[in-house]
Each structure stands twice: as structure tokens, then as C-alpha cells.
Design a protein around this motif. Structure first.
Motif, PDB file in Angstrom:
ATOM      1  N   THR A 557      34.425  53.946  43.293  1.00 53.79           N
ATOM      2  CA  THR A 557      34.239  53.635  41.772  1.00 53.79           C
ATOM      3  C   THR A 557      33.986  52.196  41.689  1.00 53.79           C
ATOM      4  OG1 THR A 557      35.764  55.548  41.399  1.00 53.79           O
ATOM      5  CG2 THR A 557      35.535  53.915  39.886  1.00 53.79           C
ATOM      6  N   GLN A 558      34.866  51.198  42.429  1.00 51.79           N
ATOM      7  CA  GLN A 558      34.678  49.887  42.161  1.00 51.79           C
ATOM      8  C   GLN A 558      33.217  49.343  42.590  1.00 51.79           C
ATOM      9  OE1 GLN A 558      37.805  48.553  44.649  1.00 51.79           O
ATOM     10  NE2 GLN A 558      39.495  49.256  43.015  1.00 51.79           N
ATOM     11  N   THR A 559      32.584  50.062  43.568  1.00 51.65           N
ATOM     12  CA  THR A 559      31.113  49.625  43.933  1.00 51.65           C
ATOM     13  C   THR A 559      30.426  50.129  42.993  1.00 51.65           C
ATOM     14  OG1 THR A 559      32.007  49.993  46.514  1.00 51.65           O
ATOM     15  CG2 THR A 559      29.620  49.661  45.933  1.00 51.65           C
ATOM     16  N   LEU A 560      30.432  51.311  42.545  1.00 48.81           N
ATOM     17  CA  LEU A 560      29.506  51.876  41.426  1.00 48.81           C
ATOM     18  C   LEU A 560      29.674  50.671  40.338  1.00 48.81           C
ATOM     19  CD1 LEU A 560      30.004  55.707  41.497  1.00 48.81           C
ATOM     20  CD2 LEU A 560      27.862  54.317  42.162  1.00 48.81           C
ATOM     21  N   HIS A 561      30.636  50.473  39.715  1.00 50.55           N
ATOM     22  CA  HIS A 561      30.811  49.541  38.754  1.00 50.55           C
ATOM     23  C   HIS A 561      30.300  48.163  38.886  1.00 50.55           C
ATOM     24  CE1 HIS A 561      32.713  51.936  35.707  1.00 50.55           C
ATOM     25  NE2 HIS A 561      33.461  52.728  36.602  1.00 50.55           N
ATOM     26  N   ARG A 562      30.517  47.567  40.058  1.00 53.02           N
ATOM     27  CA  ARG A 562      29.877  46.196  40.274  1.00 53.02           C
ATOM     28  C   ARG A 562      28.405  46.165  40.599  1.00 53.02           C
ATOM     29  NH1 ARG A 562      34.756  45.887  43.720  1.00 53.02           N
ATOM     30  NH2 ARG A 562      33.579  46.612  45.632  1.00 53.02           N
ATOM     31  N   LEU A 563      27.755  47.268  41.094  1.00 50.53           N
ATOM     32  CA  LEU A 563      26.613  47.374  41.334  1.00 50.53           C
ATOM     33  C   LEU A 563      25.785  47.520  39.976  1.00 50.53           C
ATOM     34  CD1 LEU A 563      26.200  50.180  44.401  1.00 50.53           C
ATOM     35  CD2 LEU A 563      25.217  47.356  44.221  1.00 50.53           C
ATOM     36  N   ALA A 564      26.522  48.424  38.965  1.00 53.52           N
ATOM     37  CA  ALA A 564      25.993  48.528  37.728  1.00 53.52           C
ATOM     38  C   ALA A 564      26.012  47.181  37.082  1.00 53.52           C
ATOM     39  CB  ALA A 564      26.658  49.642  36.837  1.00 53.52           C
ATOM     40  N   HIS A 565      27.077  46.569  36.936  1.00 53.17           N
ATOM     41  CA  HIS A 565      27.298  45.384  35.982  1.00 53.17           C
ATOM     42  C   HIS A 565      26.534  44.115  36.826  1.00 53.17           C
ATOM     43  CE1 HIS A 565      29.531  42.246  33.638  1.00 53.17           C
ATOM     44  NE2 HIS A 565      29.689  41.737  34.860  1.00 53.17           N
ATOM     45  N   GLN A 566      26.537  43.922  38.030  1.00 52.60           N
ATOM     46  CA  GLN A 566      26.056  42.714  38.625  1.00 52.60           C
ATOM     47  C   GLN A 566      24.347  42.918  38.930  1.00 52.60           C
ATOM     48  OE1 GLN A 566      28.487  41.753  42.076  1.00 52.60           O
ATOM     49  NE2 GLN A 566      30.095  41.553  40.649  1.00 52.60           N
ATOM     50  N   HIS A 567      23.892  44.025  39.038  1.00 54.37           N
ATOM     51  CA  HIS A 567      22.597  44.165  39.770  1.00 54.37           C
ATOM     52  C   HIS A 567      21.757  45.315  38.569  1.00 54.37           C
ATOM     53  CE1 HIS A 567      23.561  41.677  42.850  1.00 54.37           C
ATOM     54  NE2 HIS A 567      24.583  42.608  43.121  1.00 54.37           N
ATOM     55  N   GLY A 568      22.369  45.569  37.564  1.00 52.11           N
ATOM     56  CA  GLY A 568      21.400  46.496  36.741  1.00 52.11           C
ATOM     57  C   GLY A 568      21.378  48.177  37.242  1.00 52.11           C
ATOM     58  N   LEU A 569      22.241  48.479  38.084  1.00 53.08           N
ATOM     59  CA  LEU A 569      22.412  49.764  38.378  1.00 53.08           C
ATOM     60  C   LEU A 569      22.974  51.053  38.045  1.00 53.08           C
ATOM     61  CD1 LEU A 569      22.000  49.177  42.495  1.00 53.08           C
ATOM     62  CD2 LEU A 569      20.146  49.574  40.777  1.00 53.08           C
ATOM     63  N   ALA A 570      22.966  50.666  36.521  1.00 47.41           N
ATOM     64  CA  ALA A 570      23.948  51.731  35.754  1.00 47.41           C
ATOM     65  C   ALA A 570      23.421  53.052  36.093  1.00 47.41           C
ATOM     66  CB  ALA A 570      23.677  51.377  34.280  1.00 47.41           C
ATOM     67  N   SER A 571      22.217  53.549  36.503  1.00 47.74           N
ATOM     68  CA  SER A 571      21.913  54.847  36.883  1.00 47.74           C
ATOM     69  C   SER A 571      22.813  55.296  37.882  1.00 47.74           C
ATOM     70  CB  SER A 571      20.402  54.847  37.358  1.00 47.74           C
ATOM     71  OG  SER A 571      20.031  53.971  38.571  1.00 47.74           O
ATOM     72  N   LEU A 572      23.372  54.505  38.647  1.00 48.26           N
ATOM     73  CA  LEU A 572      24.106  55.238  39.813  1.00 48.26           C
ATOM     74  C   LEU A 572      25.589  55.772  39.108  1.00 48.26           C
ATOM     75  CD1 LEU A 572      23.870  52.674  42.759  1.00 48.26           C
ATOM     76  CD2 LEU A 572      22.515  54.522  42.358  1.00 48.26           C
ATOM     77  N   LEU A 573      25.938  55.051  37.902  1.00 55.22           N
ATOM     78  CA  LEU A 573      27.069  55.673  37.094  1.00 55.22           C
ATOM     79  C   LEU A 573      26.753  57.122  36.701  1.00 55.22           C
ATOM     80  CD1 LEU A 573      28.435  52.341  35.692  1.00 55.22           C
ATOM     81  CD2 LEU A 573      29.540  53.639  37.473  1.00 55.22           C
TER      82      LEU A 573
END
Length: 591
Positions: A557-573
């Protein structure tokens, strides 16, 4: 907990145990970016018992957010920084020789709108009479490239630059904008894995000096003027250390760290944020024709784009920031970069949905009153803060610097430290190979060498080729480990295997999933990372690290949120989770 599950934490535990036993240390380096790592390497190779700490992972900040270029800095000629360009070209060519597994020549093309434009404005900028960006013509660019060639001939063997008229330019790059009248082509270099190169520098250093110690996820928390308190960011445990010299290599955080150290109140850093995009657009990739396009956008600001793992890397912005902790690529920056792309390739459509990944970092530039960020010097400097009534130790601050010149900057910093310690240099790193660049074969020998490895380890030629491209000659260590037990391709990315990832976890200070998918591998940046793939990787890490089901879910969960916030990977969420657990085969002890 099984033996396999406890092993990665044991590796970190050994480092923490060594830190507990230390009371005094000659040198403590704070900051595990490329300049701190370079200084660590230089001191370790001189036999100094040096400790380096980093509050996050190695090369997690600006050192992992570079444009992936190793370059001489052509535009710095216009500001009269000839020494910086000369040094950069020399260090670029050294990296081509010392790290051939990651650093390779990059053919670079500059599209131009005139033959004679920009000369008057360039003169004004050179003499500091103007800071306004303006477009440059072919004659002005040719003048700079001729000097660039002179430096290259002195230090390396890159081909000379060439000018192309409009017809020649159109033949090679038919999709360029109608305003392009001519073009210039020259060579610089690119780096495929800057974060990996940083880690390999650490590994080389610790192998050469058993008293050198580097620990990531370790933060300097406070100072009483004599002893420093360090805190493990993962466990919360604290450590006490008394250094003779503190090297402040924290980049954009230099002023904040100096405040913690009570090392004066002088402002040293005036950082600027640089954001980049990775886009998937086959039409654009084809239009680049293998080159980097180095161009000026409508306002005269320099931008770049070049092929990157089958996609295209585009950047960058240059925005003053006050808080380096919270920077991300904002929506307006993304739009700015895409608009710049359309300025040079107007007939190619790249939309928001084509953006696979974003990244940004804060350049640790020296504090400056310059109205235009691009006018701030990219050179590096050292600032010594002597002991005083509040502090027993000397602080050496590493200000500024380019990725390309990390070796030279680290050498200069180490020489200052050696002088403070009353020691002398014993080893030069100028011609010293790095990591997987040791004994790296020439292009003529590479095919036969890889064939030999394929036969020796009974791995397919394609598998050997992939491992060598990822790790250079260090791939042999991994191959020895891989063949010790049955290996399995990842279900969601068959070009990678479980035992390859396990080897990285055990040998390269991987603590969090981010470390693995962003910095030890290119899985995230290359656009290969999906929700099911990340879940599969976290499953493997959970077995290796002994995480409970709850801990595993928290890490995911924490990794998904960091990737979404810091690298624009909201699609993973928003992606549907892959509920099937991955079967992971426990691995035997590594060699």
C-alpha cells in the motif's frame, strides 16, 4: 522465521552492529547522493575509516533525477564557464572508459532556425549584460561546438560535430517543425543506470576498505556539538557517533543539515526543480532516429528528448524551490514539457495518457541572486566551517556540482578532508573502473565472452545478454547464484526472474520495494511496472524479509501511494489487485 527469510535483515543487522560499536570516527559523510558517494569512495580507497549515512536510499534525491545525460555542458560556454566544460568533457570520457556497462556515446542533434541569429544576445549574456534567454543560430552553435571538439580531442575520441543544411536536416528528421532551417550534430553520452552506478561505487569502496561503512535509511537527528545522534529510519533505533570531520553532502538539504549541526547560518543553496517525463509514443521514437534532440523551446529555454528503454525521455523544467522534501512533477510542468515537445515536433501528438512515468529532483545549486535559474552556475565548490564554541568538529559542505563531474568533486572534497586529518593521498581514481565496468570486454570480444558465459553457466544466450546489459561483469556473480537452485521467470515480466531479484535484495542493501523497482532495476522508469507485477515482487520480498501478511500489505500500500504521488503512477492504485499469491521458491544461501 526461516533462514532464507532472515538473511536480508541479517545483512543490515551486521551493518547496524558495526555502527553500534563505533564511538569515534575520523569522517562522517551525511548524504548518499552521487557526490557523497564519490567522496566516500575517494576516502575509503586512501584507507580512511569513513562512515556514510543516507536518510533514504542511495541516489534517491537529485542524483536519481538527472536527465540521464553524461555531458560536457555545451551551453555553459555561453556563460564563460570554460573550466567547467573542460572538466566535464574530461570526466565524461573517463566514465565512457571506466563504466562502459552503463555509459555510452549519445549522438545529439540541435535543430536551428537560422544561420546567424543570437550572436548579439549571446555576447550580452557572456558579459552579464542580459539574462534573457534567446534563440541561437548555427554560426553561434558552431563556435561552441568547435571549442567542444577541441576539449574532446584532448581527452577522448568522440567524432567531430557536423552542420546540416535544411535539405539534409529534412532527410534525416522529416518530422521536425517548419521553423527548422538547419541543424548541428555532435556527441555526448548517456547513462543507463545512474542509481546502480552509485551503488557499485559504494560496493567497490567497502570491498577495498573493510573499515569503510555505508548505511542507507539512517538519518542524522541532532548534535550536542561533540557527538551526533543518528536514527535508523526503519526501526527507530538511535546511535551515537563522535566525528572529527562531518562532510555535508546532503545536496538541496545542506542548509537544513547545517542548522542541525549548528554550523553557521549562511545560506549556501538556492535549488531549482527539474522535472522529466517518460512517454510511450512509437511515432516520436521513430522521428528521433536514434538521436537526442537538444533544442530551445519557444521561450529560448533548452530542453532535451531521446530514446529511453523503447520509450522517450523528455525534460526538463528549472523552477526555484524552497522545500526540497515535497517536490513532484506538477500538472503545469507536464503541460510545459509537452508544449515544448510540440514546438519542435508539431505534427506528432503526445497526450497525457502517453506519459508513463514522471520524476523530478532539486538541483543543489549555489545560492544566487540571478533572475533566471538557467544563469546560475553549475560548477561545484567546497565550504569549510571550522570548529567553534558550539561545535568540536569541522564541517565540509559540498555545494553544487553536476552528475558528470562527481569523481572530480569527490576527489577535491577528499583531498580537503585528508589535509584536515593530516593524511596524504595514496590512490588515484582517474583511471579506475567502476563495478561491472571492471574487465568489461571490448565490442569485438563481447559476443565471444557472452557465449563463453552461456556455456559455463548453462544459461541461454539471450538471458546472458540481458544480465550483462544490466550488470556488466558483475553479472557473473549473479549467474553463480542463479544456477544454485531452480529459477522461475516472473509471471508478469518474463525477462526477469525470482533469483535475479533475490540476489539484488541480498547484496545491494534493498530495504523497501521502491529501492528495487526504481533504483536497482529500471522496471518503474521503463514503463514495465504494473499492479500485478508489483504485487509479485512484494511477495518475493516478503518471503526474503520475513514480513507478516499485515506487513506485506502495508509495504504494498505504501509503495503504491509513493509511486502514484512521486512518479505519476496513479493507475497502479486504480488497477484491479491480483489476488492470487505468487509462489516463491526459497533460495539457498548466497556464495
Amino acid at each position: 522465521m526461516t533462514e532464507a527469510a532472515s538473511r536480508p535483515s541479517d545483512n543490515r543487522s551486521l551493518r547496524l552492529e558495526r555502527l553500534r560499536q563505533l564511538q569515534r570516527v575520523p569522517v562522517l559523510i551525511v548524504g548518499g547522493g552521487i557526490n557523497g558517494i564519490s567522496t566516500f569512495r575517494e576516502l575509503a580507497l586512501q584507507g580512511i575509516p569513513v562512515v556514510m549515512i543516507e536518510k533514504g536510499d542511495w541516489c534517491q534525491g537529485a542524483s536519481g533525477a538527472l536527465s540521464r545525460m553524461i555531458h560536457g555542458g555545451l551551453r555553459y560556454l555561453e556563460t564563460g564557464e570554460f573550466g567547467l566544460v573542460r572538466e566535464s568533457v574530461e570526466e565524461r570520457d573517463r566514465l565512457l572508459k571506466n563504466a562502459p556497462h552503463y555509459v555510452a556515446p549519445l549522438r545529439t542533434t540541435v535543430p536551428l532556425d537560422s544561420w546567424g541569429g543570437g550572436i548579439i544576445n549571446a555576447g550580452k549574456r557572456f558579459f552579464r549584460l542580459s539574462e534573457t534567454p534567446s534563440r541561437r543560430g548555427a554560426l553561434l552553435v558552431k563556435t561552441g561546438l568547435s571549442l567542444y571538439d577541441a576539449y574532446t580531442r584532448r581527452y577522448g575520441s568522440m567524432p567531430k560535430h557536423q552542420l546540416y543544411n535544411q535539405q539534409q536536416t529534412r532527410q534525416r528528421w522529416p518530422e521536425l517543425a517548419d521553423w527548422v532551417r538547419c541543424s548541428a550534430t555532435y556527441y555526448d553520452a548517456q547513462i543507463a543506470a545512474p542509481e546502480r552506478l552509485g551503488y557499485e561505487l559504494i560496493e567497490d569502496s567497502e570491498r577495498a576498505n573493510a573499515d569503510a561503512l555505508a548505511i542507507n535509511y539512517m538519518q542524522l537527528e541532532e548534535s550536542d556539538g561533540e557527538r551526533l545522534t543518528l536514527r535508523d529510519s526503519l526501526s527507530g533505533e538511535t546511535f551515537s557517533l563522535q566525528p572529527h570531520v562531518v562532510v555535508n553532502a546532503s545536496g538541496a538539504w545542506i542548509d537544513q543539515l547545517n542548522a542541525t549541526l549548528a554550523s553557521g547560518d549562511r545560506t549556501l543553496i538556492g535549488g531549482t526543480k527539474g522535472s522529466h517525463l517518460i512517454v510511450r509514443c512509437p511515432e516520436l521514437l521513430q522521428a528521433l532516429n536514434g538521436d537526442m534532440i537538444y533544442f530551445e523551446n519557444a521561450e529560448g529555454r533548452v530542453c532535451i528528448m531521446f530514446p529511453w528503454y523503447g520509450n522517450v525521455l523528455i525534460g526538463s523544467t528549472d523552477i526555484r524551490v524552497d522545500d526540497p522534501e515535497t517536490v513532484v512533477c506538477e500538472a503545469d510542468e507536464k503541460q510545459y514539457i509537452l508544449d515544448s515537445l510540440r514546438f519542435v515536433f508539431p505534427r506528432i501528438s503526445v497526450k497525457d495518457e502517453n506519459v508513463l512515468y514522471t520524476f523530478c529532483g532539486v538541483r543543489p545549486l549555489p545560492a544566487s541572486e540571478a533572475a533566471i535559474s538557467g544563469r546560475i552556475s553549475r560548477n561545484h565548490s567546497l565550504v569549510i566551517i571550522a570548529p567553534d564554541a558550539r561545535r568540536d568538529f569541522t564541517t565540509l559542505c559540498l555545494v553544487g556540482g553536476k552528475w558528470t563531474t562527481f569523481r572530480k568533486f569527490g576527489e577535491q572534497a577528499a583531498d580537503k578532508v585528508l589535509n584536515l586529518l593530516g593524511e596524504r593521498r595514496k590512490v588515484s581514481t582517474g583511471d579506475l573502473p567502476i563495478g561491472g565496468g571492471h574487465n568489461y570486454p571490448s565490442e569485438q570480444r563481447k559476443a565471444s565472452w557472452q557465449k563463453q558465459l552461456s556455456q559455463q553457466y548453462q544459461l541461454s544466450p539471450a538471458r546472458v545478454s540481458r544480465l550483462v546489459s544490466r550488470y556488466g561483469t558483475r553479472a557473473q556473480q549473479m549467474m553463480k547464484f542463479i544456477i544454485q537452485a531452480p529459477d522461475h521467470s516472473l509471471h508478469h515480466q518474463p525477462d526477469w526472474t525470482q533469483r535475479e531479484l533475490i540476489w539484488l535484495m541480498r547484496h545491494e542493501q534493498v530495504c523497501l520495494p521502491d529501492d528495487l523497482v526504481i533504483r536497482r532495476t529500471p522496471l518503474a522508469m521503463s514503463g514495465l511496472l504494473t499492479r500485478p507485477l508489483l504485487e509479485e515482487i512484494v511477495d518475493i520480498m516478503a518471503v526474503e524479509s520475513g514480513w507478516s501478511a499485515t506487513e506485506k500489505q502495508q509495504q504494498l500500500t505504501q509503495t503504491l501511494h509513493r509511486l502514484a504521488h512521486q512518479h505519476g503512477l496513479a493507475s497502479l492504485l486504480s488497477a484491479t489487485p491480483d489476488r492470487k499469491p505468487t509462489h516463491v521458491n526459497p533460495a539457498p544461501p548466497a556464495d
